[in-house]
Design an enzyme around this catalytic site. Structure first.
Site, PDB file in Angstrom:
ATOM      1  N   HIS A 194       9.482  48.931  30.595  1.00  0.00           N
ATOM      2  CA  HIS A 194       9.361  47.595  30.067  1.00  0.00           C
ATOM      3  C   HIS A 194      10.695  46.786  29.987  1.00  0.00           C
ATOM      4  O   HIS A 194      11.517  47.453  29.512  1.00  0.00           O
ATOM      5  CB  HIS A 194       8.598  47.860  28.574  1.00  0.00           C
ATOM      6  CG  HIS A 194       8.272  46.750  28.182  1.00  0.00           C
ATOM      7  ND1 HIS A 194       6.880  45.925  28.263  1.00  0.00           N
ATOM      8  CD2 HIS A 194       8.664  45.422  27.257  1.00  0.00           C
ATOM      9  CE1 HIS A 194       6.937  44.602  27.802  1.00  0.00           C
ATOM     10  NE2 HIS A 194       7.909  44.651  27.025  1.00  0.00           N
ATOM     11  N   ALA A 195      10.404  45.736  30.368  1.00  0.00           N
ATOM     12  CA  ALA A 195      11.678  44.830  30.508  1.00  0.00           C
ATOM     13  C   ALA A 195      12.266  44.593  29.212  1.00  0.00           C
ATOM     14  O   ALA A 195      11.796  44.291  28.134  1.00  0.00           O
ATOM     15  CB  ALA A 195      11.345  43.604  31.346  1.00  0.00           C
TER      16      ALA A 195
ATOM     17  N   HIS B 108      13.051  35.093  31.461  1.00  0.00           N
ATOM     18  CA  HIS B 108      12.728  35.283  30.116  1.00  0.00           C
ATOM     19  C   HIS B 108      14.001  36.140  29.700  1.00  0.00           C
ATOM     20  O   HIS B 108      14.617  35.897  28.742  1.00  0.00           O
ATOM     21  CB  HIS B 108      11.684  36.090  30.071  1.00  0.00           C
ATOM     22  CG  HIS B 108      11.068  36.697  28.546  1.00  0.00           C
ATOM     23  ND1 HIS B 108      10.560  35.910  27.752  1.00  0.00           N
ATOM     24  CD2 HIS B 108      11.560  37.840  27.932  1.00  0.00           C
ATOM     25  CE1 HIS B 108      10.600  36.623  26.658  1.00  0.00           C
ATOM     26  NE2 HIS B 108      11.374  37.817  26.701  1.00  0.00           N
ATOM     27  N   GLU B 109      14.305  37.280  30.451  1.00  0.00           N
ATOM     28  CA  GLU B 109      15.472  38.043  29.641  1.00  0.00           C
ATOM     29  C   GLU B 109      16.747  37.537  29.982  1.00  0.00           C
ATOM     30  O   GLU B 109      17.626  37.726  29.057  1.00  0.00           O
ATOM     31  CB  GLU B 109      15.314  39.555  30.834  1.00  0.00           C
ATOM     32  CG  GLU B 109      14.026  40.419  30.706  1.00  0.00           C
ATOM     33  CD  GLU B 109      13.698  40.771  29.416  1.00  0.00           C
ATOM     34  OE1 GLU B 109      14.579  40.779  28.435  1.00  0.00           O
ATOM     35  OE2 GLU B 109      12.606  41.005  28.941  1.00  0.00           O
TER      36      GLU B 109
ATOM     37  N   HIS C 174      17.697  35.878  26.633  1.00  0.00           N
ATOM     38  CA  HIS C 174      18.081  36.580  25.523  1.00  0.00           C
ATOM     39  C   HIS C 174      19.751  36.834  26.005  1.00  0.00           C
ATOM     40  O   HIS C 174      20.372  36.706  24.860  1.00  0.00           O
ATOM     41  CB  HIS C 174      17.559  38.019  25.638  1.00  0.00           C
ATOM     42  CG  HIS C 174      15.900  38.066  25.151  1.00  0.00           C
ATOM     43  ND1 HIS C 174      15.640  37.606  24.051  1.00  0.00           N
ATOM     44  CD2 HIS C 174      14.810  38.619  25.734  1.00  0.00           C
ATOM     45  CE1 HIS C 174      14.374  37.903  23.793  1.00  0.00           C
ATOM     46  NE2 HIS C 174      13.967  38.459  24.862  1.00  0.00           N
TER      47      HIS C 174
ATOM     48  N   GLU D 102      12.997  34.889  21.623  1.00  0.00           N
ATOM     49  CA  GLU D 102      11.919  34.981  22.924  1.00  0.00           C
ATOM     50  C   GLU D 102      11.621  33.753  23.431  1.00  0.00           C
ATOM     51  O   GLU D 102      10.892  33.782  24.479  1.00  0.00           O
ATOM     52  CB  GLU D 102      10.369  35.604  22.288  1.00  0.00           C
ATOM     53  CG  GLU D 102      10.596  36.783  21.730  1.00  0.00           C
ATOM     54  CD  GLU D 102      11.167  38.082  22.524  1.00  0.00           C
ATOM     55  OE1 GLU D 102      11.060  37.708  23.640  1.00  0.00           O
ATOM     56  OE2 GLU D 102      11.910  38.775  22.115  1.00  0.00           O
TER      57      GLU D 102
ATOM     58  N   HIS E 222       5.015  47.710  22.693  1.00  0.00           N
ATOM     59  CA  HIS E 222       5.454  47.350  21.412  1.00  0.00           C
ATOM     60  C   HIS E 222       5.263  48.009  20.270  1.00  0.00           C
ATOM     61  O   HIS E 222       5.829  47.977  19.333  1.00  0.00           O
ATOM     62  CB  HIS E 222       5.315  45.743  21.147  1.00  0.00           C
ATOM     63  CG  HIS E 222       5.810  44.986  22.329  1.00  0.00           C
ATOM     64  ND1 HIS E 222       5.455  45.063  23.468  1.00  0.00           N
ATOM     65  CD2 HIS E 222       6.945  44.132  22.360  1.00  0.00           C
ATOM     66  CE1 HIS E 222       6.136  44.036  24.554  1.00  0.00           C
ATOM     67  NE2 HIS E 222       7.008  43.589  23.552  1.00  0.00           N
TER      68      HIS E 222
ATOM     69  N   TYR F 187       6.379  36.649  19.684  1.00  0.00           N
ATOM     70  CA  TYR F 187       5.960  36.052  20.777  1.00  0.00           C
ATOM     71  C   TYR F 187       4.982  35.194  20.814  1.00  0.00           C
ATOM     72  O   TYR F 187       4.862  34.147  21.728  1.00  0.00           O
ATOM     73  CB  TYR F 187       5.297  37.302  21.696  1.00  0.00           C
ATOM     74  CG  TYR F 187       6.434  38.357  21.948  1.00  0.00           C
ATOM     75  CD1 TYR F 187       7.131  38.253  22.848  1.00  0.00           C
ATOM     76  CD2 TYR F 187       6.249  39.465  21.389  1.00  0.00           C
ATOM     77  CE1 TYR F 187       8.170  39.247  23.321  1.00  0.00           C
ATOM     78  CE2 TYR F 187       7.139  40.680  21.808  1.00  0.00           C
ATOM     79  CZ  TYR F 187       8.071  40.395  22.672  1.00  0.00           C
ATOM     80  OH  TYR F 187       9.065  41.387  22.879  1.00  0.00           O
TER      81      TYR F 187
END
Ligand code: X8Z
Ligand code: ZN
Length: 654
Positions: free
Chosen positions: A384-385, A415-416, A419, A443, A544, A554
């Site tokens: 999971h990323a 997306h990552e 962060h 997020e 999750h 999210y």
């Protein structure tokens, strides 16, 4: 996901020295913690400075143990992660205890905020009892390990074959055969059966920890991190959902019609979408159904996955040609791996370029050395990323992915990196404020960039061909976004509706699976086609839940990102319909974004939001503005049909 240390820190060396030098004559405790005499003299400001420094010191060993468990999953690394977590949570418990003596005392507003944040610093509140704390962190690591190493095996002896999540997801992504999809979906949902008992105990223990911190239960603690009361946050999510629900219902209706045409007699279940036919294990993103759902399949080319696969194949073929004379089987495997890695890194470079085009810094060299870009061949990992801030000054930041050349993974990289850029931007904040304004902000950063990945942008980086302007192209582009962003909304809500219920006791263990499918039916209009009794634990098949990452973030992000996008488009001077804006390359937008990121969690999010958007509320009107053309089109398409569904008739709800 960010690592479990939600209080990311940077070491403020000056503060740490100040805290020590004021108490030179009193010896600290054996583990470096202050003695009773030191504690008695400490002011609230000194206390927070010390916590910041201690946290910064603890952080590398905590994150390293978590990183190893995630990228080298086995029972040994699980043990180390669990012990690292236990040590950290025990210290956090001490800080909270020590902070109590300042209740009602004079202190600076920043210190007051930092003290309040201390209690909210983990989604896994530690029970005071040391044995129970150890039990809790052990359970948490074990469940994460079960998910990482989960596989579904069929056949016996020589015929035995096993598939992990990535392979089962490939089936849902590429294979439209009803039975093949059902086998893949059911196969993955076997891996969580053994988590059920652990989760029951886990819920008891985090509830105990939450009560020790002064909350009614763990769900209330999770809802407390939003600069408003837990009840207000809960009402906010209802309000936002009511804004977007009609749009989701139209998309649902359209998708159902197409599925019914594709799978006559079994394309829906009592008006709901069959769980295994949505192209995604959890029905949270329907992008993989493009071949069924494209409004105007011939109007515009939007096949990003096809383009990425072609890029990858071309580079693989080139390598194979170069080396072909020398290759045995092992050599070939090595070449494939090198090509995968090179392509995953190239995809990541592309994403980085978007951020640097806004004026943000290049990623540090260590990022490229230490990140995990592809699934290793020789060991199990948590695929999971996730994005990681390893140390307090954010000189060591990483991502962990099992990247494949497809559109979903390409956007996940953006997306990552959202962060990662947040980590870099708030690295100068006092340590306790190194966090998102709230977790939905964290997020939403990369996803705001995703919204700016318009067909025009994709064309500019060579992933799609020239886009003919016109209404059909617009509707295609909107549908592409809606299949990921609108389809997600009810899923973003239902996971924590389930966990809040588990934590507050309204959902009991004998009811876990039924409650899960009732919520899937109610919010998503999704149903399983075969009975899912209490012998299963279907929540555990979503990362999750065993990973204990709160999920409301999210849902909030999927509202916020449209507000941020709109604000950045305005900063970039965009004129015209919102959905046509890409602020790629725009330094004014980049500056505004960076200014927001640099604030971290140092002030109430409402203030941070105001500085970026002018408003202080989360609000879905930007979602509706963005999707207005699609919504109108969907209403036309659905005319004469009875949309909606009766959740009570879900098979699992009987
Ligand atoms: O977990 C994630 C990211 C890491 S924070 C890959 N996401 C959620 C999910 O996959 O369920 C991003 C969208 C929703
Ligand atoms: Zn994320």
């Amino acid at each position: 996901m960010k690592p479990r240390t939600r209080l990311a820190l940077s070491l403020a060396a000056g503060l740490a020295l100040a805290a020590c030098s004021r108490t030179p004559s009193t010896a600290p405790g054996p583990d470096g913690t202050p003695s009773q005499a030191q504690l008695e003299k400490e002011t609230a400001d000194e206390f927070i400075a010390r916590v910041n420094a201690e946290f910064a010191q603890l952080m590398p060993e905590l994150t390293a143990s978590q990183w190893v468990a995630a990228t080298y999953s086995n029972e040994d690394s699980e043990l180390l992660a669990s012990k690292g977590n236990e040590r950290f949570l025990a210290r956090m418990q001490q800080w909270v205890e020590q902070s109590r003596r300042f209740e009602g005392k004079e202190m600076s507003p920043a210190t007051e905020r930092a003290i309040a944040l201390l209690k909210l610093g983990t989604a896994m509140p530690p029970p005071r009892d040391p044995a129970r704390l150890a039990e809790l962190t052990e359970l948490a690591s074990r469940m994460e390990g079960m998910y990482a190493r989960g596989e579904h095996c069929t056949g016996e002896g020589e015929a035995r074959s096993c598939r992990q999540l990535g392979q089962l997801e490939d089936v849902l992504r590429n294979n439209r055969d009803y039975d093949a999809q059902l086998a893949a979906w059911e196969g993955w949902h076997t891996i969580s059966k053994p988590m059920r008992e652990d989760y029951v105990r886990f819920a008891e223990l985090v509830n105990e920890g939450a009560r020790d911190l002064g909350f009614a239960d763990a769900g209330e603690l999770w809802r407390a991190g939003y600069d408003m009361s837990p009840a207000e946050l809960s009402a906010e999510t209802d309000r936002l959902w009511s804004q977007v629900e009609p749009l989701y219902e139209q998309l649902h209706c359209y998708a159902r019609t197409r599925l019914e045409a594709e799978y006559p007699g079994r394309g829906s279940v009592n008006g709901m979408l069959p769980a295994h036919l949505m192209g995604n294990m959890w029905q949270q993103d329907w992008s993989n159904l493009w071949s069924l759902l494209a409004p105007y399949p011939r109007a515009t080319p939007l096949d990003v996955t096809g383009a990425l696969e072609r890029q990858y194949q071309a580079s693989l073929n080139e390598r194979l040609m170069r080396e072909s004379a020398l290759l045995d089987t092992d050599g070939r495997v090595e070449i494939v791996r090198a090509a995968q890695l090179e392509h995953a890194r190239a995809m990541t470079r592309q994403a980085e370029e978007f951020y640097t085009s806004l004026g943000m810094p290049a990623l540090p060299g260590s990022y490229w050395e230490k990140s995990q870009f592809v699934k290793p061949r020789d060991r199990d990992v948590q695929c999971h990323a996730s994005a990681w801030q390893m140390n307090a000054d954010a000189t060591d930041v990483r991502t962990k992915m099992c990247t494949k050349p497809n559109e979903e993974d390409f956007t996940t990289i953006y997306h990552e990196l959202g962060h990662v850029y947040y980590y870099l931007a708030y690295a100068d904040q006092p340590p306790l404020f190194q966090n998102g304004a709230h977790d939905g902000f964290h997020e939403a950063i990369g996803d705001t960039i995703e919204l700016a990945m318009t067909p025009g942008y994709l064309q500019s980086i060579g992933l799609v061909e020239g886009q003919a302007p016109g209404h059909e192209a617009l509707i295609n582009a909107q549908m592409r976004m809606a299949l990921s962003k609108v389809a997600f909304l009810p899923f973003g809500l239902m996971i924590d509706r389930w966990r809040w219920g588990v934590f507050d006791g309204s959902i009991t263990p004998d009811n876990y699976n039924k409650a899960w499918w009732d919520l899937k039916a109610r919010y998503q209009g999704v149903a399983p086609v075969t009975p899912r009794g209490e012998e299963f634990f279907d929540p555990g098949a979503k990362y999750h839940v065993p990973g204990n990452t709160p999920y409301t973030r999210y849902f909030l992000s999927h509202v916020l990102q449209f507000q941020f996008y709109k604000a950045l488009c305005e900063a970039a001077g965009h004129q015209g319909p919102l959905n046509e804006c890409s602020f790629a390359g725009n330094k004014a937008a980049g500056e505004k974004f960076w200014a927001m990121l640099s604030k971290g969690n140092s002030q109430p999010w409402q203030q941070t939001m105001k500085e970026l958007t002018g408003g202080e509320q989360m609000d879905a009107s930007a979602v509706l503005e963005y999707f207005a053309p699609l919504q109108e089109w969907l209403v036309e398409q659905n005319e004469g049909r009875t949309c909606g569904w009766q959740a009570a008739t879900a098979p699992a709800a009987q």
